[in-house]
Design a protein around this motif. Sequence first.
Motif, short mmCIF file in Angstrom:
data_model
loop_
_atom_site.label_atom_id
_atom_site.label_comp_id
_atom_site.label_asym_id
_atom_site.label_seq_id
_atom_site.Cartn_x
_atom_site.Cartn_y
_atom_site.Cartn_z
N PHE A 24 0.83 -1.20 0.00
CA PHE A 24 0.00 0.00 0.00
C PHE A 24 0.87 1.25 0.00
CE2 PHE A 24 -3.67 -2.17 2.58
CZ PHE A 24 -3.85 -3.07 1.55
N ASP A 25 0.33 2.34 -0.58
CA ASP A 25 0.98 3.64 -0.48
C ASP A 25 -0.04 4.64 0.06
OD1 ASP A 25 -0.65 4.50 -2.62
OD2 ASP A 25 0.92 4.15 -4.09
N LEU A 26 0.34 5.91 0.14
CA LEU A 26 -0.54 6.92 0.75
C LEU A 26 -1.86 7.08 0.01
CD1 LEU A 26 2.07 9.65 1.72
CD2 LEU A 26 0.91 8.02 3.22
N ASP A 27 -1.89 6.75 -1.29
CA ASP A 27 -3.10 6.91 -2.09
C ASP A 27 -3.98 5.66 -2.13
OD1 ASP A 27 -2.44 9.56 -2.82
OD2 ASP A 27 -1.11 8.82 -4.39
N THR A 28 -3.57 4.61 -1.46
CA THR A 28 -4.34 3.37 -1.47
C THR A 28 -5.68 3.59 -0.76
OG1 THR A 28 -2.34 2.02 -1.44
CG2 THR A 28 -4.39 0.94 -0.76
N PRO A 29 -6.80 3.35 -1.48
CA PRO A 29 -8.11 3.51 -0.85
C PRO A 29 -8.36 2.40 0.17
CG PRO A 29 -8.34 2.75 -3.12
CD PRO A 29 -6.88 2.94 -2.87
N LEU A 30 -9.05 2.77 1.24
CA LEU A 30 -9.33 1.82 2.31
C LEU A 30 -10.82 1.52 2.42
CD1 LEU A 30 -6.88 3.18 5.05
CD2 LEU A 30 -6.56 1.21 3.55
N LEU A 31 -11.56 2.38 3.12
CA LEU A 31 -12.97 2.13 3.38
C LEU A 31 -13.75 2.02 2.07
CD1 LEU A 31 -14.74 1.75 5.86
CD2 LEU A 31 -15.27 4.17 5.78
N GLY A 32 -14.43 0.92 1.90
CA GLY A 32 -15.19 0.67 0.67
C GLY A 32 -14.38 -0.06 -0.39
N SER A 33 -13.06 -0.14 -0.20
CA SER A 33 -12.21 -0.82 -1.17
C SER A 33 -11.59 -2.10 -0.62
CB SER A 33 -11.09 0.11 -1.63
OG SER A 33 -11.63 1.21 -2.31
N LEU A 34 -11.38 -2.13 0.67
CA LEU A 34 -10.86 -3.33 1.31
C LEU A 34 -12.00 -4.09 1.97
CD1 LEU A 34 -7.63 -2.25 3.25
CD2 LEU A 34 -7.77 -3.73 1.27
N PRO A 35 -12.32 -5.28 1.50
CA PRO A 35 -13.43 -6.03 2.11
C PRO A 35 -13.18 -6.33 3.59
CG PRO A 35 -12.33 -7.33 0.39
CD PRO A 35 -11.70 -5.98 0.39
N GLU A 36 -11.92 -6.39 3.99
CA GLU A 36 -11.60 -6.67 5.39
C GLU A 36 -11.94 -5.50 6.31
OE1 GLU A 36 -8.72 -8.98 2.79
OE2 GLU A 36 -9.40 -6.91 2.86
N LEU A 37 -12.06 -4.30 5.75
CA LEU A 37 -12.30 -3.11 6.57
C LEU A 37 -13.80 -2.84 6.68
CD1 LEU A 37 -10.91 -0.93 8.22
CD2 LEU A 37 -10.79 0.48 6.18
N ASP A 38 -14.44 -3.60 7.55
CA ASP A 38 -15.86 -3.38 7.83
C ASP A 38 -15.97 -2.59 9.13
OD1 ASP A 38 -15.34 -5.22 9.88
OD2 ASP A 38 -16.42 -6.85 8.91
N SER A 39 -17.17 -2.39 9.62
CA SER A 39 -17.36 -1.55 10.81
C SER A 39 -16.65 -2.10 12.04
CB SER A 39 -18.85 -1.35 11.09
OG SER A 39 -19.48 -2.60 11.28
N MET A 40 -16.63 -3.40 12.21
CA MET A 40 -15.93 -3.99 13.35
C MET A 40 -14.42 -3.85 13.20
SD MET A 40 -18.18 -4.79 15.47
CE MET A 40 -17.26 -5.74 16.65
N ALA A 41 -13.93 -3.99 11.98
CA ALA A 41 -12.49 -3.87 11.74
C ALA A 41 -12.02 -2.44 11.95
CB ALA A 41 -12.16 -4.34 10.33
N VAL A 42 -12.88 -1.45 11.68
CA VAL A 42 -12.52 -0.05 11.95
C VAL A 42 -12.17 0.11 13.42
CG1 VAL A 42 -13.47 2.29 12.10
CG2 VAL A 42 -13.75 0.98 10.00
N LEU A 43 -12.96 -0.50 14.29
CA LEU A 43 -12.67 -0.44 15.73
C LEU A 43 -11.32 -1.08 16.06
CD1 LEU A 43 -16.18 -1.30 17.19
CD2 LEU A 43 -15.09 0.94 17.04
N ALA A 44 -11.01 -2.17 15.40
CA ALA A 44 -9.72 -2.84 15.63
C ALA A 44 -8.57 -1.95 15.16
CB ALA A 44 -9.69 -4.19 14.91
N VAL A 45 -8.75 -1.26 14.04
CA VAL A 45 -7.72 -0.36 13.53
C VAL A 45 -7.52 0.80 14.50
CG1 VAL A 45 -7.12 1.27 11.68
CG2 VAL A 45 -8.02 -1.00 11.11
N VAL A 70 -4.89 5.44 2.92
CA VAL A 70 -3.79 5.28 3.88
C VAL A 70 -3.29 6.65 4.30
CG1 VAL A 70 -1.41 4.46 4.15
CG2 VAL A 70 -3.11 3.00 3.01
N GLY A 71 -3.19 7.57 3.36
CA GLY A 71 -2.71 8.92 3.66
C GLY A 71 -3.59 9.65 4.65
#
Length: 86
Positions: A24-45, A70-71
């Motif tokens: 990943f770099d600073l421009d890598t999209p996260l929310l909505g692009s990574l299936p692993e990043l759901d609402s529960m995973a946001v709390l873990a992050v 990421v940025g």
Amino acid sequence: MNLTEQVLHVLDNALSLQGRATAFDLDTPLLGSLPELDSMAVLAVITGLENHFAITFSDDELHGAVFATVGSLCDLVEQSLARQAS
């Protein structure tokens, strides 16, 4: 390890990406692009970042735009670290 690398390390661990975050770099999209990043995973992050950097985010700092890339996530951490240092 610089701030971005540390944030990527926390992301990789919190989302169980098995090393994928290293690409990943600073421009890598996260929310909505990574299936692993759901609402529960946001709390873990959030918890992972707070523990790793010994910081605490306020509720008003945490909104969807923070998790856009990421940025934007690195910006949140950087701002919190700067506030803590002052």
